[in-house]
Write an enzyme that holds these catalytic residues in place. Structure first.
Site, PDB file in Angstrom:
ATOM      1  N   HIS A  22       0.816  -1.211   0.000  1.00 21.68           N
ATOM      2  CA  HIS A  22       0.000   0.000   0.000  1.00 21.68           C
ATOM      3  C   HIS A  22       0.851   1.263   0.000  1.00 21.68           C
ATOM      4  CE1 HIS A  22      -3.122  -2.938   1.328  1.00 21.68           C
ATOM      5  NE2 HIS A  22      -3.856  -2.200   0.516  1.00 21.68           N
TER       6      HIS A  22
ATOM      7  N   ASP B  82     -19.956  -0.525  -8.782  1.00 18.20           N
ATOM      8  CA  ASP B  82     -18.933  -1.033  -9.677  1.00 18.20           C
ATOM      9  C   ASP B  82     -18.013   0.119 -10.071  1.00 18.20           C
ATOM     10  OD1 ASP B  82     -17.782  -2.913 -11.769  1.00 18.20           O
ATOM     11  OD2 ASP B  82     -18.588  -1.313 -13.046  1.00 18.20           O
TER      12      ASP B  82
ATOM     13  N   ASP C  35      -6.908   0.329  -6.546  1.00 25.71           N
ATOM     14  CA  ASP C  35      -6.517  -0.794  -5.691  1.00 25.71           C
ATOM     15  C   ASP C  35      -7.454  -1.954  -6.001  1.00 25.71           C
ATOM     16  OD1 ASP C  35      -5.422  -2.392  -3.762  1.00 25.71           O
ATOM     17  OD2 ASP C  35      -6.379  -1.367  -2.071  1.00 25.71           O
TER      18      ASP C  35
END
Length: 551
Positions: free
Chosen positions: A312, A388, A407
């Protein structure tokens, strides 16, 4: 003088009589009612057959990834086998009733137990490697072949049975039979995703389908055509049917214990949370008594507490060099990317777009996961949208964000292909404010370089300049990519990232933010050089209608 007799003409050889056909069926009901019951049996058998087919496709996609490949294998093998089964059933037409009953018993056993057997092989042998590395795939082919053979054998025998009730022209009989078959397939195809899968799950749904299959077939044969069977045949069929029905019922009663044992075999004995949502299966392991927390989505490792910070930090921090008041995170419902974003001063708003609300709910409420993400969902600057990512980007106004962070799952997973398409990156480019940056997780670098460089080529095709880089350090204990059946032998060793902007983006770290724990500017520069040296040139971009991420 006696004249000799003329030779007698040869006696004509009588034609060989045709083998006697079976006479009309002796039914306990009127012919019209019997015909309706046979067509009702066709309807039920067709519905069950399509459920078996869809169940194999769904389970194989979940266990082995790449739903397009799994669907193609299952459908092509099954349709081929249905043709072979139809040819083989011609020899059983003179014994249509007992033959159809035996086929239904076998189909209920094979189809009903297929999901549990496939899951068991994946769970307990998926990590063996060696010659068995593709074992689950071969088992999938074997089940598709066996089920296809049995389904294909149904049609000729049902045709014979319906003709024995009342003779009609072949065209009319075929029309009636196929009408019932196609309507049954429609009902089965709709029942699987909307009823069986959400209410019962894949394993119990398959077992119940097998039970319905054997009850329908047994009722048709033992009830309607029982006078066509010998007493011994009736007894054998009844005993076999009851045995299979008992086996399916016992398996259904033990499904819960079986799933827990299978999860333990796949994930180890530290499973704390296992939930099936409308989107995926979520499993949390560890996070207590000093064990690192791992988050699995549909069996793929998405967060490893041992090295998630390195991932991350490498994804977020290079993109935060420059204006970053408004940040959009696509995916990242676990809150870990948002944690890194909020370490930077000057962040006014973070919008997280997550497809599965259950992931966000766990990130808020699970003590170990909330502790890992720093409780970011308690920060007023963080806003969550359940949607979505592709659809959400289409609704985002132009120049709305300074930073967009993707991500998302690995691009090699078929369901994620549109999120790594030229169209998707075009929408992300439109959402960037002047001077904005796009950070992309581009999948593993070393093990699938073609996938990584296809992502980079696709981002460039959307009109963005790119800086590719790689970061090593991934824990090698579990395969996290799309190939779920590979086990640890093909576990991924690094991550690849792409930083992009309308003009060549500077690659560095924000001097105003706290220094990352696992990343330095020198290491970042070395990661860029290592990636550029391994560049694969000449790859075409991936689009929605022509994805190019298959290994």
């Amino acid at each position: 003088m006696i004249e000799p007799h003329a030779p007698a003409p040869p006696r004509p050889v009588p034609p060989r009589p045709a083998p006697p056909r079976c006479g009309p069926a002796r039914l306990p009901v009127r012919p019209g009612t019997g015909r309706f019951l046979v067509l009702a049996g066709v309807f039920v058998c067709a519905a069950c057959g399509l459920v078996y087919e869809l169940e194999l496709v769904a389970l194989a996609s979940y266990l082995m990834g790449d739903s397009v490949t799994q669907a193609s294998v299952v459908l092509s093998v099954m349709v081929f086998a249905m043709g072979i089964g139809s040819l083989a059933a011609k020899r059983l037409r003179r014994h249509a009733a007992i033959g159809f009953g035996a086929i239904e018993v076998a189909l209920a056993l094979v189809g009903g137990c297929s999901a549990m057997a496939l899951y068991a092989v994946f769970a307990w042998t998926g990590g063996w490697g060696g010659f068995w590395v593709n074992g689950p795939r071969w088992l999938l082919v074997a089940f598709s072949l066996a089920i296809g053979l049995l389904i294909g054998a149904e049609v000729p025998l049902l045709m014979e049975l319906i003709q024995r009730i009342r003779r009609q022209d072949a065209g009319g009989a075929v029309a009636d039979l196929f009408a019932a078959d196609y309507v049954g397939a429609l009902v089965g195809g709709l029942a699987f995703p909307f009823l069986l899968l959400p209410l019962l799950g894949q394993l119990t749904g398959a077992l119940l389908t097998g039970a319905v299959n054997i009850v329908a077939g047994g009722t048709l044969v033992l009830g309607l055509f029982r006078r066509d069977l010998t007493p011994r045949g009736r007894r054998l069929l009844l005993v076999a049917g009851l045995a299979v029905l008992g086996l399916l019922a016992s398996a259904a009663a033990l499904v819960g214990d079986f799933e827990r044992a299978a999860r333990q075999a796949v994930y180890g004995d530290g499973v704390r949370v296992a939930v099936r949502t409308g989107v995926q299966e979520i499993v949390l392991t560890g996070g207590v008594r000093g064990r690192p927390l791992d988050l699995f989505l549909d069996g793929r490792l998405r967060v490893s507490g041992q090295d998630e910070r390195r991932y991350h930090e490498a994804l977020v921090h290079p993109a935060m060099t420059g204006p970053h008041a408004r940040v959009l995170i696509l995916g990242g419902g676990d809150g870990l990317a948002a944690r890194e974003v909020l370490r930077h001063p000057g962040v006014d708003r973070v919008d997280v777009v997550e497809l599965d609300p259950a992931v966000v709910r766990l990130a808020r409420t699970d003590p170990a996961l909330a502790r890992l993400n720093g409780g970011v969902y308690g920060d007023r600057r963080v806003h969550v949208t359940t949607a979505d990512a592709f659809g959400r980007l289409r609704a985002v106004p132009a120049a709305a964000y300074d930073v967009v962070v993707e991500d998302l799952p690995d691009p090699g997973i078929t369901a994620s292909a549109k999120l790594y398409s030229q169209e998707f990156y075009g929408l992300a480019r439109r959402a960037l404010a002047p001077g904005g940056r796009l950070a992309v997780h581009a999948g593993p670098f070393s093990s699938r370089p073609g996938v990584f460089w296809t992502v980079e080529a696709t981002v460039r095709a959307a009109g963005l300049d790119t800086v590719p880089y790689r970061v090593g350090g991934r824990d090698s204990g579990f395969a996290a990519g799309p190939d779920r059946a590979a086990g640890a032998s093909r576990a991924l060793r690094d991550w690849g990232f792409v930083l992009a902007a309308r003009t060549p983006p500077p690659l560095g770290l924000d001097p105003r933010a706290p220094r990352p724990r696992t990343l330095t500017e020198a290491a970042l520069a070395a990661d860029v050089r290592a990636a550029v040296r391994a560049r694969v040139r000449g790859l075409p971009p991936s689009t929605v209608v022509h994805p190019r991420y298959a290994d």
